[in-house]
Design an enzyme around this catalytic site. Sequence first.
Site, PDB file in Angstrom:
ATOM      1  N   GLU A   1       0.851  -1.184   0.000  1.00  0.00           N
ATOM      2  CA  GLU A   1       0.000   0.000   0.000  1.00  0.00           C
ATOM      3  C   GLU A   1       0.890   1.238   0.000  1.00  0.00           C
ATOM      4  O   GLU A   1       1.891   1.290   0.711  1.00  0.00           O
ATOM      5  CB  GLU A   1      -0.907   0.020   1.238  1.00  0.00           C
ATOM      6  CG  GLU A   1      -1.928  -1.097   1.236  1.00  0.00           C
ATOM      7  CD  GLU A   1      -3.023  -0.900   2.288  1.00  0.00           C
ATOM      8  OE1 GLU A   1      -3.133   0.202   2.864  1.00  0.00           O
ATOM      9  OE2 GLU A   1      -3.770  -1.865   2.529  1.00  0.00           O
TER      10      GLU A   1
ATOM     11  N   HIS B   1      -4.382   6.606   0.318  1.00  0.00           N
ATOM     12  CA  HIS B   1      -3.665   5.338   0.361  1.00  0.00           C
ATOM     13  C   HIS B   1      -4.241   4.430  -0.713  1.00  0.00           C
ATOM     14  O   HIS B   1      -5.291   4.735  -1.298  1.00  0.00           O
ATOM     15  CB  HIS B   1      -3.701   4.695   1.751  1.00  0.00           C
ATOM     16  CG  HIS B   1      -4.998   4.077   2.149  1.00  0.00           C
ATOM     17  ND1 HIS B   1      -6.097   4.815   2.548  1.00  0.00           N
ATOM     18  CD2 HIS B   1      -5.379   2.764   2.243  1.00  0.00           C
ATOM     19  CE1 HIS B   1      -7.086   3.995   2.882  1.00  0.00           C
ATOM     20  NE2 HIS B   1      -6.684   2.745   2.695  1.00  0.00           N
TER      21      HIS B   1
ATOM     22  N   HIS C   1      -5.331   0.472  -2.160  1.00  0.00           N
ATOM     23  CA  HIS C   1      -5.727  -0.916  -1.883  1.00  0.00           C
ATOM     24  C   HIS C   1      -5.277  -1.730  -3.093  1.00  0.00           C
ATOM     25  O   HIS C   1      -6.052  -1.930  -4.024  1.00  0.00           O
ATOM     26  CB  HIS C   1      -7.246  -1.020  -1.681  1.00  0.00           C
ATOM     27  CG  HIS C   1      -7.715  -0.524  -0.361  1.00  0.00           C
ATOM     28  ND1 HIS C   1      -9.058  -0.406  -0.020  1.00  0.00           N
ATOM     29  CD2 HIS C   1      -7.016  -0.119   0.743  1.00  0.00           C
ATOM     30  CE1 HIS C   1      -9.163   0.046   1.230  1.00  0.00           C
ATOM     31  NE2 HIS C   1      -7.947   0.235   1.707  1.00  0.00           N
TER      32      HIS C   1
ATOM     33  N   ASP D   1      -9.536   0.859   8.223  1.00  0.00           N
ATOM     34  CA  ASP D   1      -9.664   2.275   7.861  1.00  0.00           C
ATOM     35  C   ASP D   1     -10.687   2.959   8.755  1.00  0.00           C
ATOM     36  O   ASP D   1     -10.471   4.075   9.243  1.00  0.00           O
ATOM     37  CB  ASP D   1     -10.091   2.417   6.390  1.00  0.00           C
ATOM     38  CG  ASP D   1      -8.993   2.036   5.422  1.00  0.00           C
ATOM     39  OD1 ASP D   1      -7.817   2.244   5.760  1.00  0.00           O
ATOM     40  OD2 ASP D   1      -9.318   1.550   4.331  1.00  0.00           O
TER      41      ASP D   1
END
Lengths: 134, 92
Positions: free
Chosen positions: A25, A84, A86, A97
């Site tokens: 990530e 961020h 995935h 999250d």
Amino acid sequence: MNTVVLPLPLCGWLQQESRLGSPQEVCGLVLGQRQESVVRVHRVLAAENIAERPETGYLIDPEFYLQVEHQAADEGRSVVGVYHSHPMGKPVPSDTDLELAWPDWSYVIVGADGTLRSWRLVEKRFVEEAIRLE
Amino acid sequence: MSEVIVRLPPPLRAFADGKAELRLPGATVGQVLSCLSDLHPGVGQRLFGPDNELRPYINIFHGERHIARLEGLATPVRPGDVVSIIPAVAGG
């Protein structure tokens, strides 16, 4: 619905960053200005992902955050969110999250297919924000 | 008692009447944060757990140094010092 106004080049940069960082990530801070329901993004700053398992999570060094916040304040801006990726999933918030999210920030997530979606914590749940590319 | 500058991150400002910065009395970081919690309980709830310990996803800096590398909440402060509250930025 809140709107995140994202410059087109930054969208492309986030997609590229996510692709290059896979299978880990990638993450960083989103700088800009918030005016009522509109967040205007000016810059995104990549951060090192210092999570123990960067394939499934992200963690930004608080010292990096402190430096960026000072820098943003000098520019008359503030940290308005976090991005961020995935790399193996959809651009929707995970349980982690949700557990670790803060209010009043936009959480931009880049999915495995390069799709970007943005979310905001409202009363302990995520609500999607519209992304407008300019 | 000294007056210390406390900087709040954007996610906590809504719980402090929108303020980004406050000037508060205290001789240690802990005293300053306690004063902050008394003035703005919404911030206090997000800083401290039921046991009155700092929550794990909160970082406190004295100047440019994390208080974990100093004396923790007992770190002494002087007038004009800056204490920054930094949220842990993390997820999955």
